[in-house]
Design an enzyme around this catalytic site. Structure first.
Site, PDB file in Angstrom:
ATOM      1  N   VAL A 184      63.958  66.106  19.955  1.00 45.37           N
ATOM      2  CA  VAL A 184      63.437  64.947  20.668  1.00 45.37           C
ATOM      3  C   VAL A 184      64.124  63.702  20.125  1.00 45.37           C
ATOM      4  CG1 VAL A 184      61.383  63.658  21.354  1.00 45.37           C
ATOM      5  CG2 VAL A 184      61.212  66.118  20.893  1.00 45.37           C
ATOM      6  N   CYS A 185      64.608  62.861  21.022  1.00 44.20           N
ATOM      7  CA  CYS A 185      65.231  61.601  20.637  1.00 44.20           C
ATOM      8  C   CYS A 185      66.393  61.887  19.667  1.00 44.20           C
ATOM      9  CB  CYS A 185      64.185  60.668  20.041  1.00 44.20           C
ATOM     10  SG  CYS A 185      64.645  58.925  19.970  1.00 44.20           S
TER      11      CYS A 185
END
Length: 270
Positions: A139-140
């Protein structure tokens, strides 16, 4: 000060037995034709670390903690509380050295990601777990950590829009998309994209009906007040201001990515 801060613990003792979503909620289950997907218990391991961005963790946690027949642990080097970069407290459930085999490994991002990029303990843990996991989900800027662990060579991936240009240093095919699925590796763009990515992971591991049931349970039907969630849509002055405020961190990430490229022997043309 302590009364103004809150600690989130995924479990009071050990892993969370998942299938429900707190007091008063029934387990979220799939339909009978998905029983083949439900047979095996899933061990979900979510990395936590100082100065991460908690949304990268808590957004996907809301989804993955509802996976049928699964358990979730927050993992770090020790079990002392850590603070995300905005000050929210997070309490790991188990040490990396205590974690058993993980079926789904989740790697969040945030400014603290920089401290992990050359941390052999963390990178070795990710590499080892990824070798037998059914799925790895970044994520990210967690994608950059996975890249530093050697997981992105030849894979398509995404990350926060301020860091997409760095993916090439890890041998990845950069995609400026909200969610990218490449085999057993799933990556989500910045922060809130982790919810979308987690729903895709839920679909991959437990089938579409189970993922849809989780989405409904969360009442995830976003209607943002502004169409400003991507630089292509945001006003130019806002994009410029945000770039200026993150310029130092982005430059630091670039330098780290270049060192990783040299270590991983990834040829890159600047």
């Amino acid at each position: 000060m302590q009364t103004r801060r809150h600690f989130i613990r995924a479990a009071l003792t050990g892993a969370v037995a998942v299938g429900g979503c707190g007091p008063g909620h029934e387990p979220v289950a799939g339909t009978p034709n998905e029983e083949r997907n439900m047979a095996d218990h899933l061990n979900v391991g979510m990395l936590v670390f100082p100065r991460m961005d908690q949304v990268d963790l808590t957004g996907p946690f809301a989804v993955l903690s509802r996976l049928p027949n699964a358990s979730v642990q927050l993992l770090w080097k020790d079990t002392k509380p850590v603070r995300d970069y905005r000050g929210l407290g997070l309490v790991p459930d188990a040490r990396l050295t205590e974690a058993g085999p993980v079926d789904l490994l989740v790697v969040p991002g945030g400014p603290g990601q920089e401290d992990l990029m050359e941390d052999e303990v963390v990178l070795s843990f990710i590499t080892k777990q990824a070798a037998r996991a059914k799925c790895v989900f970044s994520v990210c800027t967690g994608a950059l950590v996975c890249g530093a662990a050697g997981l992105l060579k030849g894979r398509s991936a995404t990350t926060h829009w301020r860091s997409v240009h760095l993916l090439k240093y890890f041998g990845a095919v950069a995609k400026d998309q909200r969610v990218v699925v490449d085999g057993t590796f799933v990556s989500a763009a910045g922060l809130t994209a982790g919810i979308d990515g987690a729903l895709r992971v839920a679909e991959l591991l437990r089938g579409a009906e189970a993922a849809k049931a989780i989405q409904l349970d969360l009442q995830y039907a976003p209607e943002p007040p502004f169409d400003c969630g991507h630089p292509d849509k945001a006003p130019a002055e806002i994009v410029a201001k945000l770039k200026a405020t993150t310029e130092k961190l982005t430059a630091q990430r670039l330098a780290t990515a270049k060192r990783a490229a040299a270590r991983l022997k990834v040829p890159v043309e600047d």
